[in-house]
Design an enzyme around this catalytic site. Sequence first.
Site, mmCIF file in Angstrom:
data_model
loop_
_atom_site.group_PDB
_atom_site.id
_atom_site.type_symbol
_atom_site.label_atom_id
_atom_site.label_comp_id
_atom_site.label_asym_id
_atom_site.label_seq_id
_atom_site.Cartn_x
_atom_site.Cartn_y
_atom_site.Cartn_z
ATOM 1 N N THR A 101 38.301 37.173 31.793
ATOM 2 C CA THR A 101 39.375 37.874 31.029
ATOM 3 C C THR A 101 40.355 36.741 30.326
ATOM 4 O O THR A 101 40.284 35.576 30.783
ATOM 5 C CB THR A 101 40.193 38.681 31.990
ATOM 6 N N TYR A 112 45.825 39.246 39.111
ATOM 7 C CA TYR A 112 44.536 39.589 38.327
ATOM 8 C C TYR A 112 43.929 38.231 37.650
ATOM 9 O O TYR A 112 42.665 38.029 37.679
ATOM 10 C CB TYR A 112 44.801 40.515 37.441
#
Length: 339
Positions: free
Chosen positions: A125, A149
């Site tokens: 990501t 995250y």
Amino acid sequence: MATATATTGTVLVTGGAGYIGSHAVLALVDAGRPVAVIDTLATGFRWAVPEGVPFYQGDVADPNLIDRIASEQGISAIMHFAGSLLVPESVVKPLDYYRNNVVASRSLIESAVRNGIKHFIFSSTAAVYGVPEVVPVDEMTPKSPINPYGNSKLMTEIMLADVARAHPINYGALRYFNVAGADPAARSGQSTRGATHLIHVAAEAARGLRSEVMVYGTDYDTPDGTGVRDYIHVSDLAAAHVAALGALEAAPTESFALNCGYSRGFSVLEVLDAVDRVTNLKLKRTIAPRRAGDPDTLVAATARIHERLDWTPKYDRLETIVSHALEWERQLDLRGLRP
């Protein structure tokens, strides 16, 4: 760029019943690659796995199950999508994210090494960059995640790099920017209840499932004051995974980390305007305070992915992404699939 000259075995897709994973399965099947899927179905859907694709319901952290799949299916590569992916939730439940995204990935990577699986593609990501000082963001930008995250994804990238130096396995870490849209043939799309992606939320509003779309902040340093993001069509992203697999197979001692985007950003208001144009509606927009940690602009520098992979986007018009997302919302209702 390098491409494989021959297929070598079955690809195990973890999280293959989820949003991005199911599109990767479709892309692999369309490319003639044998595929198997493992998914807990905690957020995925059994119907999202095409008929004829072997499916295993279970956890990637179960080494006995991974050993059985590797033996039964002749796995030569893994595409790893399974994990948790909501940034706000990761702040509230950091231990869940380190278990689901780091501990589970460590177990899966160990299983890959133990079973002689040579290639590993990881769903990473742009959150590994945090709030970058320079835009567009290239792969050499310092990695400074600002939430659990992003940290969990970066930790897995680091693990893969270390393992690739110690064992006969190579990897590709693909760093997604904002994924949106749905399969052009409406075979799959974003179906998870509570998904927060802007285009998905706007499509739900256009279907009457939401009364408004929240616009978080209008004081960003951008032309219209709302945040600018690089939106990539999920089917183009899936095609990038197939191309990445070919590159890993063609050069088995080389690994890479690549940005996945279009090098072009759209603001929140521009996205909502596009939805209005496509639907001939006017979505209600409610202004709310900006969220902590949201950068003004987040756009990918993509020279490296085009140099490294045999990949050309097909669906990079904003209106196309919106149209496919809207059609998928309609199909959820027509097929009775809405969760």
